[in-house]
Design an enzyme around this catalytic site. Structure first.
Site, short mmCIF file in Angstrom:
data_model
loop_
_atom_site.label_atom_id
_atom_site.label_comp_id
_atom_site.label_asym_id
_atom_site.label_seq_id
_atom_site.Cartn_x
_atom_site.Cartn_y
_atom_site.Cartn_z
N LYS A 161 64.69 23.93 33.97
CA LYS A 161 63.47 24.03 33.15
C LYS A 161 62.97 25.48 33.17
CE LYS A 161 59.11 22.27 31.94
NZ LYS A 161 58.74 21.46 30.80
N CYS B 207 61.07 27.56 22.01
CA CYS B 207 59.93 26.66 22.20
C CYS B 207 58.87 26.90 21.12
CB CYS B 207 59.37 26.92 23.60
SG CYS B 207 58.16 25.72 24.08
N LYS C 86 69.24 30.62 23.24
CA LYS C 86 68.84 29.32 22.68
C LYS C 86 68.04 29.53 21.41
CE LYS C 86 66.97 24.79 23.91
NZ LYS C 86 66.50 23.94 25.02
#
Lengths: 426, 438
Positions: free
Chosen positions: A45, A135, A173
């Site tokens: 995480k 995110c 990512k």
């Protein structure tokens, strides 16, 4: 049993199934239990400056009584102290040297900050790094996460900073909240990224509570857009993965596929479109680490039955994905209803009559049941009836030879090709 | 007193309990939403079943209840008491896929309970048109008829001889299917749309047939059937021998402990669905043994297969080819039923010589078919009956007296609640067609 060992941009794992950077990888304890269950890798995480989370964090889309077809979250990166996470990473790597531990990172867009976090993650023993440029909520308001991933120049610049000091493979990512994923992937490659992982969550409002008229999940009467994931997003993810695999500029760039992977079948699709590994989150949040047993077993059985290796499967579908203009306009199919199997629900009739091309005929039989039959002259072979039919193998799409050579739109436009006759009005 | 239900009361818990939301959503979404759906055609009231089910799937429960109740005003009862296996659920196309059919009855209950039991108004009486219709009886046929008429602007008055309205729907349903309070709550909901019910008012005794014929523009006969009469065999006057309908009605209104059959042996005479209800409920009242004795063989038994299965699950023993010929007793109380075995010879049911035997028992329940209310029917001039004593009527419910309509068990000889409601509603539409234009 097929060998599922996997190399993603130099990160080796015993199988291609990684836990995505998310609540299931919040702690060392969780990751160790996951490895014991059979997971091949885990993306920790996201580490960064510790944040504070709200209490109400997840909302879901239930479809037709099935729970959590889509999940949305407004949780931020790790809220645990950095040194605790680093200590646990070290501990996990010591105890599971053959499993892949990838450390997800997100800090403010300053070169020194990135250098510092990269060194710490490597010192702790991470096998690879994943740069969280995806995110879409919360962190993006602070100029991080999705705010970086939406600007290819930022992606390239920060990836470059990381590569200045990184000694382990770096995955970038990517966010799907962008017009064309290929630009982001090209930037990641240009910055020196060893591979990409995608997709991150999709910007979403999961729904409203129609009593309070506040969005879900509610935080003291208010809400915020969040990140959407789960089975519902898989088709979007598959397309973006395939785009990177077919773009001449990023051809061969290692990919860790993410987005709605719940079963080995989903994983096989991501791999066939060019992914080396796949990452799973929502399915684990729903059913726990134990799902790994069938993921591994199912993929292995599939490869054995196909007589393929992981390397042979990877990217095997990419040559079959083309632009529409290259498809054969003379390939003809018609629906065929197996009257022995038909239960007389008439769904094909309703769908074709109202939603497609009025090519199914219906009447009430003497025994009161509904009888349906395809009108071959009207059928355009759209597949809709076979999609709505609840009976296995009752409606097949059967190829009808036209006697014409294949002809694409390009060939038709250039006058090279000749079209077979179409149903009246089409 | 504890709030916990007693052991016996627990035996009467709903056998098709109310679904919770998630169960209802999953079930509703299993419905294929067929084109020209066979379930609709299997429903005597032709409820748009896929339509109401899809509304459950969208949480539009008010719309769902409206769809059900506008077709069948007693939709909340029927959700519980309909033999759905034989009707809508029996017609479900999923049978062909070897899947369980959609649980239509339970979904219907899910949609209707909170409207009907919470007495939320859904339909209003129309402005009065000045016409009045008297309804004899306040069972499902009359309620179906009156509710429809009220919505068309008629003043409706039901005359009911019992203390409470509802007829067999209130007094004759097995308690584990629907309890007394639920049946009455539904009728109160129906009354909200302007249906008047006068209980303890027997036509021909408390109110004259003449006054009905003179004071009202039309009359509807929803009188149902009589009780189960004596078999005409010796010993029927013994204590412990009774009409099963009386038994079923008694346990609707009294605490189960007071009508307990713990330790007793019960013989139910008959092979129909009412015999089943008497059998299952005897078992649930704690009877040690329950025999259901039928004079023909298993294949000829009139009760639905699923009902027979239920009785067997409750532990009942089925005795076939058993013709009761006498009831034995001691000290005025029943001690057994004497049977003779039967056999079909050349298509006729005959007794087997020398095959008499006695089943010892404490209670005998007659469930051998209800009689007709011949005397009451005869009071209405011009209303003819057929050879079986059933009221003759046209397709639309009009009798041979043009001012009188009818429907329900007095016409059919005994069918389901849903049939009676449908016939009542159809008669209302016919009454309106004849009277409304004037």
């Amino acid at each position: 049993m097929a060998d599922l060992k996997c190399n993603t941009a130099g990160i080796i794992s015993p199988n291609p199934f990684w836990l995505a950077s998310a609540p299931p990888t919040n702690t060392g304890d969780q990751i160790m239990r996951a490895f014991d269950a059979g997971w091949g890798g885990a993306v920790w995480k996201t580490l960064g400056e510790p944040i504070v989370n709200v209490w109400s964090r997840y909302g879901s889309v239930d479809i037709n009584g099935v729970k959590m077809m889509g999940l949305n979250n407004i949780e931020l990166i790790t809220d645990r102290p950095l040194d605790v996470n680093l200590k646990e990473i070290y501990e996990v790597k010591k105890r599971y040297p053959n499993h892949a531990v990838i450390v997800s990172l997100m800090v403010e867009s300053k070169r020194e900050a990135w250098h510092e976090i990269v060194k710490k993650a490597e010192d702790a023993g991470g096998d690879g790094l994943e740069l969280n440029f995806g995110c879409p909520h919360g962190m993006s308001e602070r100029g991080m996460g999705g705010a970086v991933g939406q600007v290819p120049e930022y992606i390239e610049q920060i990836t470059g900073w990381v590569k200045e000091v990184a000694t382990v493979p770096v995955l970038v990512k990517l966010t799907p909240n962008i017009a064309d994923i290929r630009y982001a992937a090209r930037a990641a490659k240009a910055g020196g990224g060893d591979g990409v992982s995608l997709i991150n969550t999709i910007n979403s409002i999961i729904g409203l509570d129609l009593d309070t008229l506040a969005p879900n999940p509610p935080v003291n009467g208010l809400g915020s857009h969040g990140g959407f994931c789960g089975p519902a997003v898989k088709p979007i993810a598959l397309n973006m993965v395939s785009q990177i695999g077919t773009d001449p500029e990023t051809l061969g760039l290692p990919i860790s596929g993410i987005g709605g992977v719940s079963t080995w079948r989903d994983a096989a699709e991501f791999i066939a479109l060019g992914s080396s590994s796949v990452q799973v989150c929502t399915a684990v949040m729903h059913y726990g680490f134990r799902i790994i047993e069938d993921l591994v077993d199912g993929l292995s059985n599939y490869l054995d039955e196909k007589g393929m290796t992981m390397d042979e499967l990877r990217g095997a579908s990419l040559p079959k994905i083309r632009d529409w203009k290259e498809l054969d306009l003379n390939y003809k199919v018609n629906a065929r209803i197996d009257q022995e199997k038909c239960i007389g629900c008439g769904l094909c009739y309703t769908a074709c009559e109202d939603g497609a091309h009025q090519a199914i005929f219906s009447r009430r039989r003497e025994d009161g049941r509904t009888f349906v039959e395809v009108k071959p002259d009207a059928c355009v072979g759209c597949n809709l009836c076979s999609l709505v039919c609840p009976v296995d193998g009752c409606i097949d799409m059967v190829e009808i030879p036209t006697g014409f050579d294949p002809c694409s739109w390009e060939q038709y436009q250039s006058g090279e090709g000749k079209l077979a006759p179409r149903p009246a009005g089409h | 007193m504890s709030d916990q239900p007693s052991a016996l009361a627990t035996n009467f818990a709903d056998y098709k309990p109310l679904m919770d939301r998630n169960a209802a959503l999953v079930e509703a979404n299993r419905c294929l939403n067929c084109f020209d759906a066979p379930c609709i055609r299997a429903c005597p009231t032709a409820i748009d079943i896929p339509g109401f089910i899809k509304k459950i799937a969208t949480d539009n429960l008010k719309g769902s209840a409206r769809k059900i109740l506008e077709a069948n005003i007693l939709g909340a009862s029927c959700a519980r008491v309909c033999p759905t296996q034989e009707l809508c659920e029996g017609a479900c196309v999923l049978h062909d896929l070897h899947e369980e059919p959609i649980q239509i009855g339970r979904l219907q209950r899910y949609a209707t309970d909170r409207v009907v039991l919470e007495k939320k108004p859904l339909f209003a009486a129309a402005p009065k048109n000045g016409k009045r219709v008297a309804l004899v009886g306040a069972g499902p046929a009359s309620l179906g008829c009156a509710a429809e008429l009220a919505q068309l602007g008629y003043e409706t008055v039901c005359f009911e001889k019992q203390a409470q309205p509802g007829g067999l729907n209130t007094y004759g349903i097995a308690d584990y299917k629907m309890d007394y309070a639920t049946a009455l709550a539904e009728i109160e909901w129906v009354q909200q749309m302007g249906v008047e019910i006068r209980c303890n008012t027997e036509v021909g005794k408390d109110v004259s047939v003449e006054s009905l014929m003179n004071d009202f523009d039309a009359v509807f006969l929803g009188i149902g059937l009589d009780g189960v009469g004596p078999l005409g065999i010796p010993g029927e006057d013994l204590d412990g021998v009774r009409d099963c309908l009386e038994f079923i009605a008694e346990l609707k209104v009294r605490p189960k402990e007071e009508v307990s059959l713990v330790g007793k042996t019960v013989v139910v005479l008959g092979g129909g669905n009412t015999a089943i209800d008497a059998t299952t409920q005897s078992a649930r009242l704690g009877a040690e043994r329950v025999y259901m004795a039928y004079r023909r063989d298993a294949a000829a038994m009139g009760a639905y297969k699923h009902e027979q299965e239920l009785a067997k699950k409750d532990g009942a023993v089925f005795v076939y080819n058993a013709q009761p010929v006498g009831i034995e007793g001691a000290n005025g109380k029943v001690t057994g039923v004497k049977f003779v075995k039967t056999a079909v010879v050349n298509g006729r049911l005959e007794y087997v010589d020398g095959s008499e035997y006695v089943l010892d028992c404490d209670v005998v329940l007659r469930a051998t078919g209800q009689g007709k209310l011949t005397g009451l029917i005869a009071m209405f001039d011009g209303v003819e009956t057929d050879s079986k004593g059933r009221v003759k009527s046209a397709e639309d419910g009009q009798t041979t007296n043009p001012k009188i309509w009818t429907g329900g068990d007095c016409v059919s000889g005994g069918k389901e609640v849903v049939n009676a409601v449908a016939e009542g509603k159809r008669a209302a539409q016919s009454i309106h067609a004849k009277l409304g234009a004037n």
